[in-house]
Design a protein around this motif. Structure first.
Motif, mmCIF file in Angstrom:
data_model
loop_
_atom_site.group_PDB
_atom_site.id
_atom_site.type_symbol
_atom_site.label_atom_id
_atom_site.label_comp_id
_atom_site.label_asym_id
_atom_site.label_seq_id
_atom_site.Cartn_x
_atom_site.Cartn_y
_atom_site.Cartn_z
ATOM 1 N N GLU A 78 0.821 -1.212 0.000
ATOM 2 C CA GLU A 78 0.000 0.000 0.000
ATOM 3 C C GLU A 78 0.857 1.265 0.000
ATOM 4 O O GLU A 78 0.329 2.374 0.109
ATOM 5 N N GLY A 79 2.171 1.106 -0.068
ATOM 6 C CA GLY A 79 3.071 2.263 -0.062
ATOM 7 C C GLY A 79 3.333 2.830 1.309
ATOM 8 O O GLY A 79 3.821 3.962 1.436
ATOM 9 N N VAL A 84 5.656 5.063 13.065
ATOM 10 C CA VAL A 84 5.777 5.834 14.297
ATOM 11 C C VAL A 84 5.334 4.925 15.433
ATOM 12 O O VAL A 84 4.352 4.186 15.296
ATOM 13 N N LEU A 85 6.053 4.952 16.533
ATOM 14 C CA LEU A 85 5.667 4.192 17.718
ATOM 15 C C LEU A 85 5.271 5.157 18.823
ATOM 16 O O LEU A 85 6.076 5.996 19.236
ATOM 17 N N ALA A 86 4.054 5.029 19.307
ATOM 18 C CA ALA A 86 3.612 5.764 20.485
ATOM 19 C C ALA A 86 3.642 4.801 21.661
ATOM 20 O O ALA A 86 2.841 3.861 21.734
ATOM 21 N N GLY A 87 4.602 4.988 22.549
ATOM 22 C CA GLY A 87 4.747 4.107 23.707
ATOM 23 C C GLY A 87 5.601 4.783 24.751
ATOM 24 O O GLY A 87 6.270 5.780 24.477
ATOM 25 N N ARG A 124 6.035 12.761 5.963
ATOM 26 C CA ARG A 124 5.525 11.666 5.119
ATOM 27 C C ARG A 124 4.287 10.974 5.704
ATOM 28 O O ARG A 124 4.222 9.741 5.789
ATOM 29 N N LEU A 125 3.314 11.763 6.095
ATOM 30 C CA LEU A 125 2.111 11.184 6.686
ATOM 31 C C LEU A 125 1.428 10.204 5.729
ATOM 32 O O LEU A 125 0.851 9.196 6.167
ATOM 33 N N ASP A 126 1.519 10.480 4.420
ATOM 34 C CA ASP A 126 0.854 9.608 3.444
ATOM 35 C C ASP A 126 1.465 8.214 3.403
ATOM 36 O O ASP A 126 0.834 7.267 2.922
ATOM 37 N N ARG A 127 2.696 8.051 3.935
ATOM 38 C CA ARG A 127 3.375 6.749 3.931
ATOM 39 C C ARG A 127 3.550 6.196 5.350
ATOM 40 O O ARG A 127 4.334 5.284 5.570
ATOM 41 N N THR A 128 2.784 6.737 6.294
ATOM 42 C CA THR A 128 3.000 6.441 7.717
ATOM 43 C C THR A 128 1.892 5.578 8.296
ATOM 44 O O THR A 128 0.719 5.758 7.992
ATOM 45 N N ALA A 129 2.292 4.652 9.164
ATOM 46 C CA ALA A 129 1.373 3.955 10.063
ATOM 47 C C ALA A 129 1.896 4.145 11.482
ATOM 48 O O ALA A 129 3.103 4.320 11.692
ATOM 49 N N ARG A 146 -2.334 8.657 19.791
ATOM 50 C CA ARG A 146 -3.313 7.970 18.927
ATOM 51 C C ARG A 146 -4.373 8.946 18.421
ATOM 52 O O ARG A 146 -4.705 8.962 17.229
ATOM 53 N N ARG A 147 -4.884 9.775 19.308
ATOM 54 C CA ARG A 147 -5.941 10.719 18.932
ATOM 55 C C ARG A 147 -5.456 11.715 17.872
ATOM 56 O O ARG A 147 -6.165 11.994 16.901
ATOM 57 N N VAL A 148 -4.261 12.246 18.074
ATOM 58 C CA VAL A 148 -3.797 13.290 17.156
ATOM 59 C C VAL A 148 -3.440 12.696 15.794
ATOM 60 O O VAL A 148 -3.670 13.333 14.748
ATOM 61 N N PHE A 149 -2.941 11.462 15.765
ATOM 62 C CA PHE A 149 -2.650 10.830 14.477
ATOM 63 C C PHE A 149 -3.932 10.439 13.752
ATOM 64 O O PHE A 149 -4.035 10.583 12.524
ATOM 65 N N ALA A 150 -4.911 9.942 14.496
ATOM 66 C CA ALA A 150 -6.179 9.593 13.859
ATOM 67 C C ALA A 150 -6.797 10.814 13.191
ATOM 68 O O ALA A 150 -7.271 10.751 12.043
ATOM 69 N N ARG A 151 -6.776 11.954 13.875
ATOM 70 C CA ARG A 151 -7.317 13.188 13.301
ATOM 71 C C ARG A 151 -6.508 13.622 12.080
ATOM 72 O O ARG A 151 -7.076 14.033 11.051
ATOM 73 N N ALA A 152 -5.193 13.519 12.163
ATOM 74 C CA ALA A 152 -4.335 13.929 11.039
ATOM 75 C C ALA A 152 -4.589 13.055 9.815
ATOM 76 O O ALA A 152 -4.644 13.557 8.678
#
Length: 534
Positions: A78-79, A84-87, A124-129, A146-152
């Motif tokens: 999917e490219g 990013v790790l939130a921990g 590179r948000l378009d290539r980020t998980a 998690r919240r801020v990435f979901a919104r972004a």
């Protein structure tokens, strides 16, 4: 055979000779790997019985390997190739050392500083998980990320659920919420493994494996080491290291960790949280002092034990009161976990609880709920606001005067803890304070980035011996960042975390000097100049 090697000299060797024969005679190693919860005394038995899954983590985690590889391939198709790790604590430090050692890219977001969070979002948000890791499923730092990435993702027209991977314990609030939200994948880890012992579980393996690290080889190394570490033998390296860490007489309770070419990047930071949070309680414990590959002017002090991390083929024997450790990453993860369990036994404490971690969290929650007005600065000096109790400040009007007052409270066997609550990637130069203060005082100095150290040395600060003085550094942010569907922002959250920890330290009678930089660049430069002049 395992490549592990632990060599000792001086006081460390004496500790090995004193404790290892009795540990072998008792069958400690065999009992440990048989998950015997009685090894740390009756008071620790209930907690220990629920926390010994780590001894078999390498074997239990095997089924994860193909699952992680399959998810990585899906993302690649999917490219998506940036992770990013939130921990926090063990959930971030283990994946960080694994990926850095392998040369793989992983953005470890273990901060609530708005500028560091913004930097994680901007690339590179378009290539980020994002991998969101929390044992409890309620860690405020990881949930905010998690919240801020979901919104972004949503704002960028990306299906947020398809880009969020969760690692948590079964039955946690995060597990049920993630499944309900339809997140890409939910990995549940073994609940019988505590966070700081979780390197070889889903918490360490999922984020590392997604970046392309060969986690199967890591598990191979760990299992090979476990075969050596489980033996009740006089040359068991886990017994040797544990005896050296916890068994010197008198106790050398400052452990200076220096890397002399081990090839394992950032290992000392992981070991720091494992040792400090496991041993620092009931007024005892050992304090890891991470010096990286730099100078350790405090290494000659009578209460300091030097531990050197060296390359596998390093043959030079240690000198003085020193421990020299070598081995592959997987084998050393197992080694230090065993050694920490051994040290806990010798020190007479339970290595599996963390009674003082929650106190700072509670203070933070109370401050976020009440939202008190910021206290006025006691003094201002250039780009720095100065705060502290009057007994400490004694009318100080400059940063230099305040620092000299703080260091004047340093006990003969004390240490200085520097705590910097802002972006650790953009302002890494601030870590220069550590060797500068060590040279100025001749005493051990630790450096922790807030809030991540709260899940590491924060336990030792309150639960360990009352011999530290604390320098807290916070910084104004040019721009705050909203946390979606939350009553507070990232700026308010990190301020409350700093305020809450300072409050708990003060309640424990620890001297705390608080410096707030009103301008990051100017304040950092001013602070470094001042400490250099000391």
């Amino acid at each position: 055979m395992s490549s592990l090697s632990v060599q000792t000299s001086g006081a460390a060797r004496e500790a090995v000779d004193r404790h290892v024969p009795a540990l072998v005679a008792e069958g400690f190693a065999g009992k440990l790997f048989a998950k015997d919860p009685t090894l740390w005394g009756a008071a620790a038995e209930e907690e220990s019985a629920r926390r010994l899954g780590w001894v078999e983590a390498a074997a239990v985690s095997r089924p994860l390997v193909p699952e992680i590889a399959a998810l990585r391939e899906e993302f690649a198709a999917e490219g998506v190739d940036r992770f990013v790790l939130a921990g926090m604590g063990g959930s971030s430090l283990a994946p960080e050392v694994i990926t850095r050692t392998a040369g793989a890219e992983l953005f470890v977001l273990d901060s609530t500083d708005p500028e560091m969070v913004a930097a994680a979002l901007a690339d590179r948000l378009d290539r980020t998980a994002i991998v969101v890791s929390s044992k409890s499923g309620s860690t405020v730092e990881t949930d905010s990320a998690r919240r801020v990435f979901a919104r972004a993702f949503e704002d960028a027209g990306i299906d947020a659920a398809s880009r969020i991977v969760v690692v948590t314990d079964p039955g946690s609030p995060m597990e049920s919420a993630a499944r309900e939200a339809g997140y890409r994948r939910v990995f549940t880890a073994d609940p019988s493994v505590g966070g700081r012992f979780s390197a070889l579980t889903a918490f360490g393996l999922v984020p590392a494996g997604l970046t392309g690290v060969d986690v199967e080889a890591l598990l191979d190394d760990a299992e090979e080491a476990a075969e050596v570490l489980r033996e009740d033998a006089e040359d068991n390296p886990g017994l040797h290291l544990g005896a050296a860490l916890g068994g010197t007489v008198p106790l050398r309770n400052k452990i200076v960790l220096r890397d002399l070419g081990s090839g394992i990047v950032g290992f000392a930071d992981w070991a720091e949280q494992l040792i400090a949070e496991s041993t620092g309680k009931e007024g005892t414990g050992v304090l890891p002092v991470v010096v990286g590959d730099g100078d350790a002017p405090e290494a000659g002090a009578a209460d300091v034990l030097l531990v050197e991390l060296v390359a596998v083929d390093e043959e030079a024997a240690p000198e003085g009161d020193t421990v020299r450790v070598s081995g592959s990453l997987g084998s050393q993860l197992m080694l230090w976990e065993v050694a920490t369990a051994v040290a806990g036994r010798i020190l007479g404490i339970n290595p599996y609880d963390q009674p003082d971690v929650e106190s700072a969290k509670n203070a933070t929650r109370a401050l976020l709920a009440d939202k008190p007005e910021p206290s006025a600065a006691d003094a201002r000096d250039g780009a720095v606001e100065i705060r502290g109790d009057q007994e400490l400040l004694e009318g100080a009007e400059t940063v230099e005067e305040a620092l000299r007052n703080l260091l004047g409270r340093l006990p003969e066997t004390g240490y200085v803890a520097v705590q910097a609550y802002f972006d650790r990637l953009a302002w890494a130069e601030l870590e220069r304070l550590r060797p500068l203060l060590a040279r100025a005082t001749g005493r051990p100095v630790t450096f922790g980035w807030g809030p991540r150290f709260l899940h590491s040395t924060g336990q030792y600060h309150k639960g360990g011996p009352a011999e530290g003085v604390y320098l807290q550094i916070t910084a104004a942010s040019a721009e705050d960042l909203e946390i979606p569907d939350s009553p507070f922002s990232f700026g308010e959250l990190i301020s409350a975390q700093a305020d809450g920890d300072a409050q708990v330290l003060a309640d424990h009678g620890r001297p705390v000097l608080r410096l707030r930089l009103t301008d990051r660049a100017g304040g950092v430069a001013q602070l470094l100049r001042t400490v250099e002049a000391l």
